[in-house]
Design a protein around this motif. Structure first.
Motif, PDB file in Angstrom:
ATOM      1  N   VAL A 111      26.866  -0.717 -17.953  1.00  0.00           N
ATOM      2  CA  VAL A 111      27.717  -0.834 -18.138  1.00  0.00           C
ATOM      3  C   VAL A 111      27.851  -2.330 -20.031  1.00  0.00           C
ATOM      4  N   ALA A 112      27.238  -2.795 -19.421  1.00  0.00           N
ATOM      5  CA  ALA A 112      28.057  -4.022 -21.142  1.00  0.00           C
ATOM      6  C   ALA A 112      26.842  -4.147 -21.989  1.00  0.00           C
ATOM      7  N   ASP A 113      27.140  -3.861 -23.250  1.00  0.00           N
ATOM      8  CA  ASP A 113      26.127  -4.354 -24.458  1.00  0.00           C
ATOM      9  C   ASP A 113      24.797  -5.307 -24.445  1.00  0.00           C
ATOM     10  N   TYR A 114      25.006  -6.519 -23.728  1.00  0.00           N
ATOM     11  CA  TYR A 114      24.622  -8.234 -23.570  1.00  0.00           C
ATOM     12  C   TYR A 114      24.785  -8.530 -22.853  1.00  0.00           C
ATOM     13  N   CYS A 115      23.675  -9.172 -22.049  1.00  0.00           N
ATOM     14  CA  CYS A 115      24.079 -10.012 -21.160  1.00  0.00           C
ATOM     15  C   CYS A 115      23.830 -11.676 -21.195  1.00  0.00           C
ATOM     16  N   THR A 165      15.644 -12.230 -15.150  1.00  0.00           N
ATOM     17  CA  THR A 165      17.052 -10.867 -16.068  1.00  0.00           C
ATOM     18  C   THR A 165      15.683  -9.796 -16.269  1.00  0.00           C
ATOM     19  N   LEU A 166      14.881 -10.303 -16.943  1.00  0.00           N
ATOM     20  CA  LEU A 166      14.092  -8.530 -17.576  1.00  0.00           C
ATOM     21  C   LEU A 166      14.009  -7.715 -16.675  1.00  0.00           C
ATOM     22  N   ASP A 203      17.145  -4.925 -19.669  1.00  0.00           N
ATOM     23  CA  ASP A 203      16.215  -4.398 -20.445  1.00  0.00           C
ATOM     24  C   ASP A 203      16.060  -5.010 -22.055  1.00  0.00           C
ATOM     25  N   ALA A 204      15.621  -5.462 -22.410  1.00  0.00           N
ATOM     26  CA  ALA A 204      15.212  -6.857 -23.213  1.00  0.00           C
ATOM     27  C   ALA A 204      16.005  -6.570 -24.406  1.00  0.00           C
ATOM     28  N   GLY A 218      10.434 -11.217 -25.862  1.00  0.00           N
ATOM     29  CA  GLY A 218      11.028  -9.315 -26.890  1.00  0.00           C
ATOM     30  C   GLY A 218      12.576  -9.414 -26.555  1.00  0.00           C
ATOM     31  N   ILE A 219      14.093 -10.335 -26.072  1.00  0.00           N
ATOM     32  CA  ILE A 219      14.611 -10.484 -26.094  1.00  0.00           C
ATOM     33  C   ILE A 219      15.449 -10.479 -27.015  1.00  0.00           C
ATOM     34  N   ALA A 220      16.681  -9.963 -26.931  1.00  0.00           N
ATOM     35  CA  ALA A 220      17.359  -9.520 -28.002  1.00  0.00           C
ATOM     36  C   ALA A 220      18.176 -10.560 -29.194  1.00  0.00           C
TER      37      ALA A 220
END
Length: 567
Positions: free
Chosen positions: A416-420, A451-452, A456-457, A541-543
């Motif tokens: 539901v969120a854009d970033y964690c 977390t991954l 999603d990364a 490969g995280i954001a």
């Protein structure tokens, strides 16, 4: 002589005949098919008229369904466990809530009606949810409105077939009228009669018997010789419900988020001084909002001028809102367990964010009690709707995931969120029983890895600490203070501490004993340790990366960060 022999022969013959008959009776009794019927209420553990056994897929489970007023129900915990964990039990409000990507649907317990946040309403014609003693029940037909599954009900005795997945199954045809038995063996009790041409699902093959499920969901055994035409069957999935898509406002570039710890409105004036030595920051996250009362009102020190300055430098602003700097006049539990206070809180946060022209909201709710986990997740869902409608990026700060804090539900957050944001620090903190690193390399690596598994990364940001702790042990008592990188560097220099690389921690470590006998320790956060953490982030490969907090660092860390952001 002959007259004496003949009777003896006859007697012996009779003994053999009688013995043979007796032996045949024993053999017949041992190998003949039992006609004894099983007690089906006992087989399904039926406890009363409303009690319903559940066969989930090809297995009878311990949980029960309930048949009340011709409507089938399951208890709320089972609904969440087996069918759909997005339903929320608003115990404080006496409601059941379902939240989609765009709206909140609410029904009062004990009623047949519902209404949603878009102003729509309806009546299902049956009681949607109800209390039976201390057990909260939800109608299966209502769950089906928002969930793809099927159920088929049977009576005498009451049981339902619940199907939630549609993998291929091995099936066979009954070759000749036979019996489905409770266990493998001709002496086992009969569950039901099977007719030639009936289809059964094959569950397990034994030597002479096969465990099967019949068309009306009895699970038992038939003789292998009674089966024919074994083949693979592919069930047609239920697709009645099409869930709304959760759109995201993720960025194409790596995020470099600097948390800006502002203690008051005047702190907004430190913006230029705090970022003048940074590199490649593209998001600022000022600590602007704080929950202040049980109605969901907030304190705000937000500044439109701050946003304008940041935008002029090409930097976005995501306003942080927390639940721990707004004083003692409220209970987080009270706020998040009531729909009205959640709604007021969300309205206030979004309105203030838009008012100053900021680009996003960062939710930093900490020390939420485990029993309030589902209420916190419901707040997250509802806040995501408001942010999505307002075009605001929605990010959430999280502890490094552990078994004891999994009620924060990273999987749902990642939907539901854009970033964690992983707060990849406080491995050892003020209350720790032993001295140690604030953020050892393995701690950070495991935080990202775990977390991954849930998120999603492309939505994961790892936050690194621009601080460390200096530990003191005196008289068997441990204490510490958190200090910035700058202060830690000065402390090491002023005490001439010899630092050595600790490969396990991924940090430089030093210690010394003061003249009064105090034992002092420090695991240093510096450009080298930050570089090690960035290597782990690079590999995953995280954001992006975040930093707590700008102004606490030494300038050399920015070269490591900039290189990562530019990749």
């Amino acid at each position: 002589m002959k007259k004496k022999v003949i009777p003896a022969i006859i007697i012996i013959a009779l003994i053999f005949i009688i013995g043979g008959i007796y032996a045949l009776q024993i053999v017949y009794k041992h190998y003949s098919y039992s006609t004894e019927k099983a007690d089906l209420n006992e087989y399904f553990d039926i406890a009363g008229d409303s009690d319903v056994a559940i066969i989930l897929g090809n297995e009878r489970i311990g949980e029960r369904a309930f048949l009340i007023d011709d409507t089938y129900y399951m208890d709320f915990d089972s609904v969440q466990k087996y069918l759909n964990d997005r339903f929320y039990y608003g115990q404080a409000d006496g409601t059941i809530v379902y939240t989609t990507a765009t709206k909140i649907i609410t029904s009062e317990i004990g009623t047949s009606s519902w209404s949603d946040s878009d102003g729509d309403s309806g009546d299902e014609g049956y009681i949607i949810s109800r209390m039976e003693g201390d057990t909260f029940l939800v109608a299966l037909d209502y769950v089906k409105k928002y969930t793809n599954f099927s159920y088929e009900a049977f009576t005498e005795p009451n049981h339902i077939q619940l199907t939630t997945s549609w993998e291929d199954q091995q099936i066979a045809t009954i070759k000749k009228n036979t019996q489905l038995r409770k266990r493998g063996g001709v002496k086992s009790e009969i569950l039901e009669e099977l007719s030639a041409g009936d289809t059964v699902v094959i569950l397990e093959e034994l030597e002479d018997w096969v465990k099967v499920k019949s068309a009306d969901s009895y699970i038992g055994y038939v003789e292998k010789k009674r089966l024919e035409n074994e083949t693979t069957f592919s069930p047609i999935p239920v697709t009645d419900y099409t869930p709304e898509e959760y759109t995201s406002l993720t960025r194409e570039h790596k995020i470099n988020l600097g948390f800006h710890n502002i203690g008051g409105y005047a702190g907004n004036e430190t913006l230029i001084a705090y970022i003048e030595n940074t590199k490649k920051i593209n998001v600022l996250c000022p600590t602007w909002f704080a929950l202040k009362d049980n109605d969901g009102n907030i304190n705000s020190i937000a500044s439109a001028a701050y946003v304008t300055s940041a935008h002029n430098m090409g930097i976005e602003v995501w306003a942080l809102v927390d639940n721990f700097t707004g004083g003692d006049g409220f209970s987080t539990s009270e706020v998040i367990t009531h729909a009205s206070s959640r709604a007021n809180f969300i309205e206030n946060v979004v309105a203030r964010t838009l008012e100053v022209g900021a680009d996003g909201v960062n939710l930093d709710f900490e020390t939420v009690a485990a029993e309030d986990g589902q209420s916190f997740v419901e707040l997250v869902r509802e806040l995501s709707i408001a942010c999505r409608k307002a075009g605001l990026v929605f990010s959430i700060d999280n502890y490094v995931p552990m078994n004891f804090n999994d009620y924060y539900d990273l999987e749902e957050q990642g939907t539901v969120a854009d970033y964690c944001v992983i707060m990849g620090y406080d491995e050892h903190y003020a209350g720790s029983a032993e001295a140690g690193s604030v953020a050892s390399l393995s701690y950070v690596e495991n935080g990202i890895i775990n977390t991954l598994k849930e998120v999603d990364a492309s939505k994961v940001i790892n936050a690194v600490p621009f601080y460390t702790r200096i530990w003191h042990t005196s008289g068997g008592v441990l204490s510490s203070e958190a200090v910035s990188m700058k202060v830690a560097k000065e402390y090491i220099s002023s005490h001439s501490i010899a630092m050595e690389w600790d490969s396990e921690a991924g940090q430089n470590y030093g210690e010394f004993t003061s003249s009064d006998g105090t034992f002092n320790q420090i695991w240093m956060e510096d450009a080298t340790s930050i570089g090690q953490k960035i290597d782990a982030m690079r590999a995953s490969g995280i954001a992006g990366i975040a930093e707590w907090a700008i102004g606490m660092e030494t300038s050399d860390v920015w070269d490591e960060i900039a290189e990562f952001v530019e990749e």
